[in-house]
Scaffold this active site. Structure first.
Site, PDB file in Angstrom:
ATOM      1  N   GLU A 128     -89.017   3.829  22.217  1.00  0.00           N
ATOM      2  CA  GLU A 128     -90.003   2.744  22.050  1.00  0.00           C
ATOM      3  C   GLU A 128     -90.989   3.090  20.934  1.00  0.00           C
ATOM      4  OE1 GLU A 128     -90.616   0.057  25.018  1.00  0.00           O
ATOM      5  OE2 GLU A 128     -88.519   0.316  25.502  1.00  0.00           O
ATOM      6  N   HIS A 142     -96.164   2.960  28.363  1.00  0.00           N
ATOM      7  CA  HIS A 142     -96.057   3.769  27.138  1.00  0.00           C
ATOM      8  C   HIS A 142     -97.170   4.806  27.182  1.00  0.00           C
ATOM      9  CE1 HIS A 142     -94.239   0.054  24.971  1.00  0.00           C
ATOM     10  NE2 HIS A 142     -93.278   0.919  25.215  1.00  0.00           N
ATOM     11  N   CYS A 149    -101.537  -1.067  20.441  1.00  0.00           N
ATOM     12  CA  CYS A 149    -100.165  -1.605  20.469  1.00  0.00           C
ATOM     13  C   CYS A 149     -99.886  -2.438  19.229  1.00  0.00           C
ATOM     14  CB  CYS A 149     -99.973  -2.535  21.658  1.00  0.00           C
ATOM     15  SG  CYS A 149    -100.166  -1.777  23.247  1.00  0.00           S
TER      16      CYS A 149
HETATM   17  O1  SUG Z   1     -93.098  -4.035  25.690  1.00  0.00           O
HETATM   18  N1  SUG Z   1     -95.101  -6.839  26.268  1.00  0.00           N
HETATM   19  C1  SUG Z   1     -94.893  -5.606  25.545  1.00  0.00           C
HETATM   20  C2  SUG Z   1     -96.217  -4.951  25.250  1.00  0.00           C
HETATM   21  C3  SUG Z   1     -96.053  -3.772  24.346  1.00  0.00           C
HETATM   22  C4  SUG Z   1     -97.304  -2.988  24.199  1.00  0.00           C
HETATM   23  N2  SUG Z   1     -97.112  -1.908  23.301  1.00  0.00           N
HETATM   24  C5  SUG Z   1     -97.638  -0.676  23.406  1.00  0.00           C
HETATM   25  N3  SUG Z   1     -98.151  -0.223  24.501  1.00  0.00           N
HETATM   26  N4  SUG Z   1     -97.536   0.092  22.382  1.00  0.00           N
HETATM   27  C6  SUG Z   1     -93.996  -4.626  26.303  1.00  0.00           C
HETATM   28  O2  SUG Z   1     -94.238  -4.436  27.504  1.00  0.00           O
HETATM   29  C7  SUG Z   1     -94.533  -9.037  27.133  1.00  0.00           C
HETATM   30  C8  SUG Z   1     -93.673 -10.223  26.773  1.00  0.00           C
HETATM   31  C9  SUG Z   1     -93.722 -11.311  27.787  1.00  0.00           C
HETATM   32  O3  SUG Z   1     -93.959 -11.025  28.969  1.00  0.00           O
HETATM   33  O4  SUG Z   1     -93.510 -12.471  27.455  1.00  0.00           O
HETATM   34  C10 SUG Z   1     -94.147  -7.766  26.374  1.00  0.00           C
HETATM   35  O5  SUG Z   1     -93.041  -7.635  25.919  1.00  0.00           O
END
Ligand code: SUG
Length: 459
Positions: free
Chosen positions: A180, A257, A379
């Site tokens: 990731e 993460h 993020c």
């Molecule tokens: O992968 N949310 C992302 C958020 C990513 C955050 N990134 C970091 N922490 N670096 C995930 O969980 C939500 C999409 C939705 O529910 O429609 C989403 O993919």
């Protein structure tokens, strides 16, 4: 504020521009905010403008800021790969009839969270003296696994000069190599142009043995084998790396993460005591490897007693950006949600007044549209440490300045809807609206053809 000299090596933050299909589909595994806000009506225009305001604020404060483009959604190529045929509108309609979950997944604007776009090794650490990129496979969810090809194309278009930049393939897209990206990678150093130590944090082993720890409620998204493979691709030696396991209990509490519970910059590591499976071992290894570069690790540890794990997850205190200012001090950029929690506010006050660390201030920014999907300030950005020559070699108009900011605001106001409910994702008009928007953006950012629809007449 004091300004950086033009020729210094700097960290450039590449923020993801929120795409026109930003929505709340509740797709993300182990991500409490995404689950909690499933079904909410999104405002893509507000989301994109909040992201741009964040970029502009940090640019105006003297930090180096750039932008990465959104991906083409709905992803009609993905529908074609799943056997749908006909025109793009016919494919979308057939997918909606077959299974609305497919439409939600192929419409996700999750590429905005560019901390998950790739892992980056600055040239000071790479044996060939070039900057290295590995796009993340994001294989743990279908909606995010779709990102790697466009991410790779965008990075290759922007960092095109082979004299400076190297692009590796994404790791095999399978659970053993779940990757990731930079959300699970932190580079610590004395100065950006000096050699550093890479902290790779993984959730569990990809090829586990009986005594390996693993979360029990949520699946870990990053494996040890993936982190090791990225380090190998980038030519990092053992003495440059620390591979540390995330605390499985933290993953089960919603820390999907490492960047939800720790952030580092320079020699500083700001983290919650529940971040690592072996806190003493991890900090000890980091301190020892940094000392080989005559640098003392500066840990800033937050205890449970000050901020509970639940508060950390809800406020996203650790999903802050920790930025170096020209005066040698550091600043934390935290989301507005931190202001709601008294314990978090008090902790921020004590961190910035503590003379034992260089964090001198914190700045609160509103990225609520993104936060409701579990994406805080950290993020939203991919960190790329770049020399002046590397910055000059960037092959597109992506470095934010007044004029790019103005152009992007006009572009968002021209092309984005103010309301997007989950049911709207089946609207065929969205296909053409977003393509028109991305055609215009491609010209505006001088990117060249990075999207599938540029190539494949069929889609
Ligand atoms: O992968 N949310 C992302 C958020 C990513 C955050 N990134 C970091 N922490 N670096 C995930 O969980 C939500 C999409 C939705 O529910 O429609 C989403 O993919």
């Amino acid at each position: 504020m004091k300004n950086f000299a033009a020729d210094v090596t700097r960290e450039v933050n590449f923020d993801g521009l929120v795409g026109p299909t930003h929505n709340y589909s509740g797709l993300a595994h182990g991500n409490m905010a995404s689950a909690r806000h499933q079904g909410l009506v999104a405002n893509p225009r507000e989301a994109a403008l909040q992201g741009l305001a964040k970029m502009k604020t940090l640019h105006d404060a003297g930090f180096a800021q750039a932008v990465l483009p959104p991906h083409a959604r709905p992803d009609i190529g993905a529908l074609a790969a799943l056997g749908f045929t006909g025109t793009p509108a016919e494919m979308l309609a057939a997918a909606a009839a077959a299974d609305p979950s497919l439409v939600r997944a192929v419409s996700s604007a999750a590429a905005m969270w560019t901390a998950n776009a790739a892992t980056v090794t600055p040239s000071a650490d790479a044996p060939d003296g070039r900057l290295h990129f590995t796009p993340a496979n994001l294989q743990s969810s279908f909606h995010r696994a779709l990102e790697a090809p466009t991410t790779a194309a965008a990075l290759r278009a922007i960092f095109a000069d082979e004299q400076h930049f190297v692009h590796h393939p994404a790791l095999p897209s399978t659970p053993a190599f779940g990757d990731e990206g930079a959300a699970n990678h932190t580079r610590l150093c004395s100065a950006y142009d000096a050699a550093g130590v890479h902290l790779f944090v993984y959730g569990q082993a990809g090829f586990p043995s009986a005594d390996d720890l693993a979360p029990t409620h949520f699946r870990a998204r990053q494996t040890r084998e993936a982190s090791q493979a990225v380090a190998r691709q980038h030519g990092l030696a053992a003495e440059q790396c620390v591979f540390a396991q995330q605390n499985p209990a933290a993953i089960d509490a919603g820390v999907f993460h490492n960047d939800v519970i720790a952030v580092g910059n320079g020699p500083v590591l700001f983290y919650h005591e529940a971040a690592f499976a072996d806190e003493v071992g991890t900090l000890g290894a980091l301190a020892e490897k940094l000392l080989a570069h005559y640098t003392a690790l500066c840990p800033v540890r937050i205890d449970h007693a000050d901020v509970s794990l639940e508060s950390a997850v809800n406020s996203y205190l650790f999903n802050s950006q920790l930025l170096s200012r020209a005066d040698g001090q550091m600043e934390l950029v935290v989301p507005g949600e931190c202001e709601i929690d008294l314990a978090v506010c008090q902790t921020l006050q004590s961190v910035v007044t503590d003379p034992d660390n260089p964090i001198a201030a914190y700045r609160v920014l509103d990225v609520k549209q993104s936060m409701q999907n579990g994406g805080g300030p950290a993020c939203l950005r991919l960190r790329v440490v770049m020399s002046a020559a590397q910055r000059a070699a960037i092959g597109a108009r992506v470095m934010l300045d007044e004029s790019l900011y103005d152009d992007l605001c006009v572009w968002v106001n021209t092309h984005y809807r103010e309301r997007l409910a989950i049911d709207d994702l089946a609207d065929p008009a969205l296909i053409y609206e977003t393509r028109e928007a991305l055609e215009a953006l491609t010209r505006l950012l001088e990117l060249g053809p990075i999207y599938d629809f540029h190539y494949a007449a069929r889609i």
